[in-house]
Design an enzyme around this catalytic site. Structure first.
Site, PDB file in Angstrom:
ATOM      1  N   HIS A   1      68.686  65.339  57.338  1.00 62.87           N
ATOM      2  CA  HIS A   1      68.559  65.160  56.284  1.00 62.87           C
ATOM      3  C   HIS A   1      67.941  64.127  57.041  1.00 62.87           C
ATOM      4  CE1 HIS A   1      67.186  61.609  52.683  1.00 62.87           C
ATOM      5  NE2 HIS A   1      66.293  62.083  53.164  1.00 62.87           N
TER       6      HIS A   1
ATOM      7  N   GLU B   1      65.171  65.373  59.515  1.00 61.63           N
ATOM      8  CA  GLU B   1      64.077  65.285  58.621  1.00 61.63           C
ATOM      9  C   GLU B   1      63.344  64.277  58.869  1.00 61.63           C
ATOM     10  OE1 GLU B   1      62.614  64.254  55.199  1.00 61.63           O
ATOM     11  OE2 GLU B   1      64.089  66.045  54.615  1.00 61.63           O
ATOM     12  N   HIS B   2      64.007  63.208  58.768  1.00 58.78           N
ATOM     13  CA  HIS B   2      63.387  62.251  58.582  1.00 58.78           C
ATOM     14  C   HIS B   2      62.997  61.466  60.693  1.00 58.78           C
ATOM     15  CE1 HIS B   2      64.068  59.302  54.934  1.00 58.78           C
ATOM     16  NE2 HIS B   2      64.207  60.510  54.530  1.00 58.78           N
TER      17      HIS B   2
ATOM     18  N   GLU C   1      67.235  55.180  50.109  1.00 66.37           N
ATOM     19  CA  GLU C   1      66.776  56.429  49.476  1.00 66.37           C
ATOM     20  C   GLU C   1      68.109  56.645  48.606  1.00 66.37           C
ATOM     21  OE1 GLU C   1      65.671  59.801  51.555  1.00 66.37           O
ATOM     22  OE2 GLU C   1      65.831  61.381  50.287  1.00 66.37           O
TER      23      GLU C   1
HETATM   24 ZN   LIG Z   1      64.841  61.267  52.745  1.00 67.54          ZN
END
Ligand SMILES: [Zn+2]
Length: 1053
Positions: free
Chosen positions: A76, A79-80, A157
């Site tokens: 994750h 991905e950022h 997040e």
């Molecule tokens: Zn995210």
């Protein structure tokens, strides 16, 4: 990371065409082509001659199951990182800026086995966007200086999700699964898993990310979808050129063997405590993977029957008993080797007491399914409905389409069925259905009960889930209860007479006639075909989509419905009771693509019916007659009353940014129409509220600058343009750079007859700090505007026009737009066209004048209202939120210093600063400015005295402010209750926070205007009712032209 982009002139090996012949909906005028590049990247190219948006999406077949055990959240966080600069486009926000300038945006998600990236952009800018996008997968930079910040974004997040029951209960199911199976993992990640723990183990996180990318990002497991206006050949040539650079490492697709629920986890009962006051019961059965069974999709047969709501269904029975409000059932894949079939029941308080009976009812129904062979006529019905839905499927928004399709391409459908594969049921396979049913046994499940108090006899919740802090308890299900279930499960056991298979569905449409004619230009304006004292009927024939569908809105206007809180609750009760009474009847209509809704709001009661023409009048008539004739049953009344009360109570526990919607001044209702409070020029109001949920650590600010009234076309156009121009920079400054929080929105806020520029931030920082950062952003924006070239200005105007003129994609969307114009009572059907004309006439100076009047903090004409939602951190007399971790305080301080020095043209050396700050065990104003001084004095070549003092005096107030909010002491000054002290404390925080920043900005000469140092003091709204009573109100909306001009009373339909 060293792969070289193939220069354009090099001959690129041509791609192999797999198919162009995709099974598609009847009205689909797109062209499709599936190709495979030489690096084995599979691509779906889509040419749409009418689209105004282009898009692309890439699905990479690796997700959080592949996270290294030392780095939960790795996939994750990676991905950022990919968004932040590539070798070819090194500037970190180049991609998002390019998209934003051309009416687009981007996003991505990481799931268990996929990472999916997508963007959308105006139709003429696909090529530029695509080239930037391709580089993510070829040569990302993983910029060191962005890492920390991005990890903090991931952390934020995660914090946003911490109080969400969906996330909490889902993670609990994961945590309580086999530790050998990747389903067990924590997927989002936070600062502990991605920074602190790896730090302690000496793991270099950035290097691990690069290794992960190197290992798992290979062309042969990626699926790309490219969607645009250009011909397929053009799209193909771009893709061949831009994406051939992705390395093919010929890796195997990851396979995860094993089952998430083993003997240890099966036949257990989990009791979990939700944040919200909700109650539910879930049965989770390990199930067979269906990826390869796409012809029959047996779980749809099961879901249809178990999830049915009509007569004879589980839900109808449970509702009659007063035990449940809703039920859903369906299969969900876990890996390619494992799946679940889940039945989720929302219980009433009485249902919770009878939870054992509820479980028994479910197993009795399954017994009915087992005791007879799978029914072909039922599957045929499902098949028919699915075929109709697919045949008349309307287009999705560009990026939802590409993102979804790229993930579908990872599945084993024949490529001709990529569009239809998930939708169509192609065969009745009784063996597969029987095999599916055989998974649903009393020997193969896990039971989860979600409730704030455990049902009687089940014992207290004595454990805490490690990632989300959910309280729970887990036990083996008693042998006695399992024995009861087994005896019910016998094929010959007697079954409750109320339970049976559904009747044939009368709502499945069979007439799909559409009266299609040639139209040059679709009409924008509906006609008024009936206009009397009692009723107005607006009509527009569909001249765009040509689907055999209709949308009907019926508004029964009545000002009494919202006149008092009691009336408003009674109206809600009435709507709920009508819907409840219709539920069994309307369920067949709903699954045949015919929906209705009924609700009450400020203007009256609204009935909405939408779907296939053929049977729509039958449903509409039934809804209206039920509204007239309803008999109110006391038992249903009690169940629904309890549900409403619970809903009102739960309001305090949802995300702070959602709560803001209710804390604005409520609309003023009068017989003549809705009016809005006018925030006068030169005002600055603050409306502070304390959150009731003591565990919610987030503060939230909604910052509003009132700009104009409903009919002022020019200021509306300028506001929209200002939003367009500030959207990306605001996000870049407030979220990406300053890391205020995960939720940062800018945009327009419309009221009945006024509208405002709004910035909304949800953050752990104090509201005063947030307010000051927004002010500072807006102040600094003056320079950006002054320096904006005319070309840039025109690009923004064009980008905005593209957004405004985006065509509706399906009938309901167009009807919704037209209904909006009718419902707001301006009847300005040509609003968009007028906005476009207005925008085309504007010059840059107009925007500057607008800024100076309405936005610039120095303006004496600004009308500001800020809503401050403050975390209730002091509920038990002590702060629940401690200071930020020392590492974060250090890193923030270093960022501030770096910024200050940059602006004074002193180059800072981050390594030296880092090592100096690392020696401080606690940050105080004295020792940070001391450290800063010693750092500056040590610089080579030496700074002159004046410059040195300037730098320290500049940074000091800023550091002071920063440390204050970093340590959280500002927050604890706010009293827990909505007490009298709120006004003065909130205000003093605002003042202190601003003072520091003002000094900084003025010293830097960013804002030479001394007016800002004497920023007007805000007025705190304490009693919102009396405040509103003292305010001027706008007039009610009125039609932009007389309604008779729309009349066409003798029209033949
Ligand atoms: Zn995210």
């Amino acid at each position: 990371m060293t792969d070289v982009v193939v220069p354009a002139e090099v001959q690129v090996p041509p791609a192999k065409v797999i198919t162009e012949n995709l099974e598609r909906p009847e009205l689909d005028n797109r062209q499709y082509r599936v190709i495979k590049l030489e690096n084995e990247l599979e691509v779906l190219l889509v040419h749409d001659p009418d689209t105004d948006k282009a898009s692309a999406a890439m699905d990479v077949y690796v997700g959080n199951y592949a996270d290294s055990p030392d780095l939960p959240g790795q996939a994750h966080a990676l991905e950022h990182m990919l968004f932040l600069g590539t070798e070819k486009y090194p500037v970190e926000n180049d991609y998002s800026q390019y998209l934003s300038e051309h009416g687009g945006y981007s996003n991505a998600y990481t799931s268990s086995m996929d990472t999916n990236y997508y963007f959308e952009v105006s139709k003429d800018h696909l090529e530029g966007a695509l080239d930037r996008f391709a580089q993510f997968f070829i040569a990302p930079l993983f910029r060191e200086e962005c890492l920390d910040r991005e990890l903090r974004a991931v952390d934020s997040e995660n914090k946003k999700n911490l109080q969400s029951d969906t996330w909490r209960i889902y993670q609990l199911a994961k945590t309580l699964s086999s530790h050998e199976h990747p389903f067990h993992k924590f997927s989002t990640g936070n600062l502990t898993t991605l920074k602190e723990n790896p730090g302690k183990k000496g793991i270099n996180v950035r290097e691990e990310f690069m290794k992960f990318h190197e290992r798992h990002y290979s062309a042969n497991i990626m699926k790309l979808v490219v969607f645009g206006r250009e011909p397929l050949d053009t799209l193909q040539s771009w893709v061949e050129k831009m994406f051939i650079g992705i390395k093919n490492k010929s890796i195997d697709r990851l396979v995860y063997p094993g089952q998430p629920l083993t003997d240890k986890e099966l036949l257990t009962q989990v009791i979990a405590k939700p944040v919200m006051d909700t109650r539910s019961l879930e049965l989770c059965f390990p199930y067979m993977p269906e990826d390869e069974l796409y012809r029959c999709q047996p779980s749809r047969y099961l879901a249809h029957l178990i999830g049915h709501e009509g007569p004879g269904s589980i839900l109808a029975y449970l509702k009659e008993k007063g035990w449940a409000n809703a039920l859903s059932a369906g299969g969900s894949p876990i890996t390619t080797k494992a799946a679940f079939f889940e039945i989720d029941i929302k219980l009433t308080t009485d249902g919770l007491k009878h939870w054992k009976e509820v479980v028994k009812v479910v197993f009795q129904y399954i017994t009915i399914l087992r005791s007879q062979p799978p029914q072909e006529w039922i599957l045929k019905e499902l098949q028919q409905v699915a075929a109709i839905d697919f045949r008349f499927k309307q287009k999705d928004a560009a990026s939802s389409f590409t993102s979804h399709m790229s993930s579908i391409m990872q599945r084993p459908y024949p490529r001709e069925w990529l569009l239809s594969g998930t939708h169509l049921i192609r065969e009745f396979n009784p063996e597969q259905i029987t095999q599916a049913i055989n998974h649903l046994t009393p020997k193969n499940f896990r039971l989860t009960i979600v409730s704030q108090v455990p049902p009687e006899g089940l014992g207290e919740m004595d454990q805490t889930e490690q990632w989300y802090g959910t309280e729970y308890r887990v036990d083996k299900i008693s042998e006695e209860f399992l024995g009861e279930l087994s005896s019910l499960f016998d094929k010959h056991a007697p079954v409750l007479s109320e339970l049976h298979l559904p009747h044939p569905n009368e709502f499945i449409p069979s007439n799909f006639e559409v009266e299609k004619k040639e139209v040059k230009q679709p009409t924008k304006i509906p006609t008024l075909i009936k206009n009397t004292k009692f009723i107005r009927v607006w009509f527009k024939k569909d001249d765009t989509f040509w689907v055999p569908k209709a949308v009907v809105y019926v508004l029964i206007k009545n000002p009494l419905i919202y006149a008092t809180p009691a009336n408003s609750i009674k109206s809600r009760m009435y709507c709920l009771l009508v819907r409840d009474a219709l539920n069994e009847y309307a369920y067949d209509a709903e699954i045949s693509g015919l929906e209705y809704d009924l609700y009450s709001y400020g203007r009256g009661l609204l009935v909405e019916v939408a779907g296939y023409n053929h049977k729509l009048p039958i449903l509409l008539e039934k809804v209206l007659s039920k509204m007239r004739d309803i008999e109110i049953r006391e038992d249903r009344f009690n169940v629904l009353q309890e549900r409403i009360m619970r809903g009102l109570k739960n309001w305090d526990f949802i995300q702070p940014y959602s709560q803001i919607f209710e804390s604005r001044p409520p609309p003023f209702t009068e017989f003549i129409g809705k009016r809005s409070v006018i925030i006068p020029e030169g005002s600055h109001y603050i409306y502070p509220r304390v959150l009731k949920d003591p565990k919610n650590i987030n503060n939230c600010i909604e910052y509003l600058l009132f700009v104009g009234r409903g009919w002022e076309k020019r200021s509306r156009a300028l506001l929209n343009l200002f939003i367009q121009v500030t959207e990306e920079p605001a996000f870049d400054t407030l979220r990406t750079k300053e890391q205020l929080g995960y939720i940062v929105w800018t945009g327009r806020r419309s009221f009945a007859n006024t509208y405002a520029y709004r910035v909304l931030v949800q953050s752990e920082r104090t509201v005063a700090y947030l307010d000051s950062r927004i002010e500072s952003f807006l102040e600094n924006f003056k320079t950006v505007l002054d320096n904006m070239s005319d070309t840039d200005f025109q690009t923004h105007v064009k980008g905005l026009i593209t957004k405004l003129t985006e065509k509706p994609k399906y009938l309901q969307q167009e009807t919704g737009m037209i209904w909006g114009y009718i419902e707001n009572e301006f009847y300005d059907f040509m609003r968009i066209e007028e906005q476009v004309a207005m925008l085309e006439s504007l010059a840059k100076q107009d925007l500057i004048d607008f800024y100076n009047h309405y936005i610039n903090p120095a303006s004496t004409k600004r009308a500001k209202l800020a809503i401050h939602m403050v975390a209730n951190t002091d509920n038990a007399g002590k702060s629940q939120v401690g200071p930020l971790p020392l590492a974060e305080q250090r890193s923030l301080s270093i960022q501030v210093i770096d910024k200050v020095l940059n602006q004074l043209s002193i180059k800072s050396d981050l390594d030296v600063l880092n090592s100096k700050f690392a020696q401080l065990d606690e940050l105080t104003v004295d020792n940070t400015s001391g450290t800063l001084r010693s750092y500056l004095e040590g610089l080579e070549p030496a700074l002159d005295k004046q410059k040195l003092n300037e730098a320290i005096t500049t940074a000091e107030p800023f550091l002071k402010d920063l440390l204050k909010s970093a340590k959280g002491d500002a927050r604890t000054e706010v009293p827990a209750s909505n007490g009298d002290a709120t006004k003065s404390t909130v205000e003093s925080i605002v003042q202190k926070g601003q003072a520091g920043i003002d000094v900084l900005l003025n010293t830097l000469g960013v804002q030479g205007n001394t007016a800002t140092t004497k920023r007007r003091e805000g007025v705190v709204i304490e009693d919102v009712t009396s405040w509103k009573a003292g305010m001027e109100l706008s007039s009610a909306p009125s039609p932009v032209k007389p309604l008779v001009l729309y009349e066409e009373l003798n029209v033949k339909l």
